[in-house]
Design a protein around this motif. Sequence first.
Motif, mmCIF file in Angstrom:
data_model
loop_
_atom_site.group_PDB
_atom_site.id
_atom_site.type_symbol
_atom_site.label_atom_id
_atom_site.label_comp_id
_atom_site.label_asym_id
_atom_site.label_seq_id
_atom_site.Cartn_x
_atom_site.Cartn_y
_atom_site.Cartn_z
ATOM 1 N N GLY A 242 0.754 -0.957 0.213
ATOM 2 C CA GLY A 242 0.243 -0.283 0.491
ATOM 3 C C GLY A 242 1.290 1.186 0.002
ATOM 4 N N THR A 243 0.677 2.069 -1.228
ATOM 5 C CA THR A 243 0.956 3.066 -1.315
ATOM 6 C C THR A 243 1.075 4.409 -1.143
ATOM 7 O OG1 THR A 243 1.178 3.123 -3.439
ATOM 8 C CG2 THR A 243 3.332 2.124 -2.265
ATOM 9 N N GLY A 244 -0.161 4.539 -0.349
ATOM 10 C CA GLY A 244 -1.252 5.611 -0.282
ATOM 11 C C GLY A 244 -0.445 6.524 0.765
ATOM 12 N N ARG A 245 -1.168 6.842 1.602
ATOM 13 C CA ARG A 245 -0.327 8.630 2.648
ATOM 14 C C ARG A 245 0.169 7.443 3.402
ATOM 15 N NH1 ARG A 245 -3.865 13.032 6.678
ATOM 16 N NH2 ARG A 245 -2.016 13.459 7.279
ATOM 17 N N ALA B 250 10.753 -3.787 -1.610
ATOM 18 C CA ALA B 250 9.581 -3.393 -2.660
ATOM 19 C C ALA B 250 8.504 -2.638 -2.066
ATOM 20 C CB ALA B 250 8.590 -5.409 -2.594
ATOM 21 N N VAL B 251 7.589 -2.450 -2.947
ATOM 22 C CA VAL B 251 6.429 -1.636 -2.962
ATOM 23 C C VAL B 251 5.331 -2.167 -3.681
ATOM 24 C CG1 VAL B 251 7.446 0.626 -1.644
ATOM 25 C CG2 VAL B 251 7.151 -0.175 -4.652
ATOM 26 N N VAL B 252 4.073 -2.483 -2.832
ATOM 27 C CA VAL B 252 2.823 -3.265 -3.824
ATOM 28 C C VAL B 252 1.838 -1.331 -3.497
ATOM 29 C CG1 VAL B 252 1.557 -4.842 -3.800
ATOM 30 C CG2 VAL B 252 3.768 -5.072 -2.973
ATOM 31 N N ASP B 253 0.996 -1.659 -4.670
ATOM 32 C CA ASP B 253 -0.170 -1.019 -5.409
ATOM 33 C C ASP B 253 -0.965 -1.426 -6.032
ATOM 34 O OD1 ASP B 253 -1.124 1.633 -3.542
ATOM 35 O OD2 ASP B 253 -1.863 1.703 -5.544
ATOM 36 N N ILE B 254 -2.507 -1.637 -6.133
ATOM 37 C CA ILE B 254 -3.225 -1.783 -7.083
ATOM 38 C C ILE B 254 -2.830 -0.802 -8.399
ATOM 39 C CG2 ILE B 254 -4.479 -3.231 -5.106
ATOM 40 C CD1 ILE B 254 -6.473 -0.569 -5.801
ATOM 41 N N ARG C 272 1.946 4.098 -10.234
ATOM 42 C CA ARG C 272 1.987 4.513 -8.457
ATOM 43 C C ARG C 272 2.921 3.837 -8.085
ATOM 44 N NH1 ARG C 272 -2.701 6.335 -4.475
ATOM 45 N NH2 ARG C 272 -2.596 3.887 -3.949
ATOM 46 N N ALA C 273 3.138 2.378 -7.491
ATOM 47 C CA ALA C 273 4.361 1.810 -7.199
ATOM 48 C C ALA C 273 5.621 1.584 -8.271
ATOM 49 C CB ALA C 273 3.553 0.096 -7.346
ATOM 50 N N LYS C 274 5.060 2.065 -8.869
ATOM 51 C CA LYS C 274 6.437 2.795 -10.329
ATOM 52 C C LYS C 274 7.197 3.549 -10.103
ATOM 53 C CE LYS C 274 8.069 2.921 -14.774
ATOM 54 N NZ LYS C 274 7.654 2.902 -16.048
ATOM 55 N N TYR D 84 5.686 -3.828 -7.298
ATOM 56 C CA TYR D 84 4.535 -4.806 -7.460
ATOM 57 C C TYR D 84 2.787 -4.401 -7.345
ATOM 58 C CZ TYR D 84 8.386 -8.125 -6.240
ATOM 59 O OH TYR D 84 9.674 -8.786 -6.519
ATOM 60 N N THR D 85 2.201 -5.234 -7.694
ATOM 61 C CA THR D 85 0.986 -5.088 -7.487
ATOM 62 C C THR D 85 0.588 -6.474 -7.103
ATOM 63 O OG1 THR D 85 0.434 -6.132 -9.676
ATOM 64 C CG2 THR D 85 0.482 -3.784 -10.309
#
Length: 339
Positions: free
Chosen positions: A13-16, A36-40, A44-46, A58-59
Amino acid sequence: MSQYGTLGVAVIGTGRMGADHVRRISEVTSGARVAAVVDIDPERAKRIAEGVDGCTPYTDPAAAMAADDVDAVLIASPGPAHEAALLAAFAHDLPVLCEKPLTPDAASALRVLEAEQRLGHRRVQVGFMRRYDPEYARLKALLDGGTLGRPLMLHNRHRNAATPPGFTNAMIINDSVVHEMDVTRWLLGQEITSVTVVRPRRSAGAPDGLDDPQLVLFETDGGAVVDVEVNLNCGFGYQVQAEAVCERGTARIGDGHAMVTSAAGRWGGTIAQGFVERFENAYDRQVQAWVDATRRGEVTGPSAWDGYAAAAVCEAGVRAQTEGRRIAVDLAGRPPLYR
């Protein structure tokens, strides 16, 4: 540990909050890096990953957790996605720091408890960051020391300048008062047994459809009575305060008087405008404590049981809101793993 010699963390999750944790781990925390970062939202993840050396976007949370350079997981996605992410982390036996809520309801939280018990050891620390705030920590040490005698009452104030669009009465309990639920249990070492919600007249500053402010009352199994003034459209800033009333004295925190100025015929200070500003130090200390414990092979801090207990009290609180009466908390027996 990863090839970098530090704890490789996947931030889900890369929201606030997630983005702030990525910054925190990259710039403030020692002994860890964001692997790693994961977001749907793949873009945004990239975008977040491009700002961190050696970070892969990642998604799919499970794919990130399977990566060789991921040693631990920080879950900062919306609450409804937490159960699936936690179960995926258990499948890889990865330590987890999960932002509150553990899950959005008591039934799903119990499923998480059962899954963690099948592992045979704790893997989850829940992100109740107030436990890491220096003022709350001092109040906890004072109460535990017993110099003021037994705590009889706990007064809390939880004020916010304004609520975001779409904020509901249930969110007053689930998103705001949930923090007082956890600190009550932690400070007093007691379980909350009932919740009552009293509503004064609505503030002119409250948006249509929101009953704000509210007064929330807890009773505990140790005989303490706790009140929470929750006032989320006060207009002037963000305040969190607590006062313990004990047999031989009282103790109060959260006045925010670190610096008071006098000039031009006036005196005063400043009021934080949001929870991230007010509890920035607590968030820093929380993540560092999690990283340090994980590197030692330990799990400390608020447990999955604490997350479940908060969910059970929240359910009673929402019922107390809607039914206008005192509601008993339906709490399962505490499993040995969490004693």
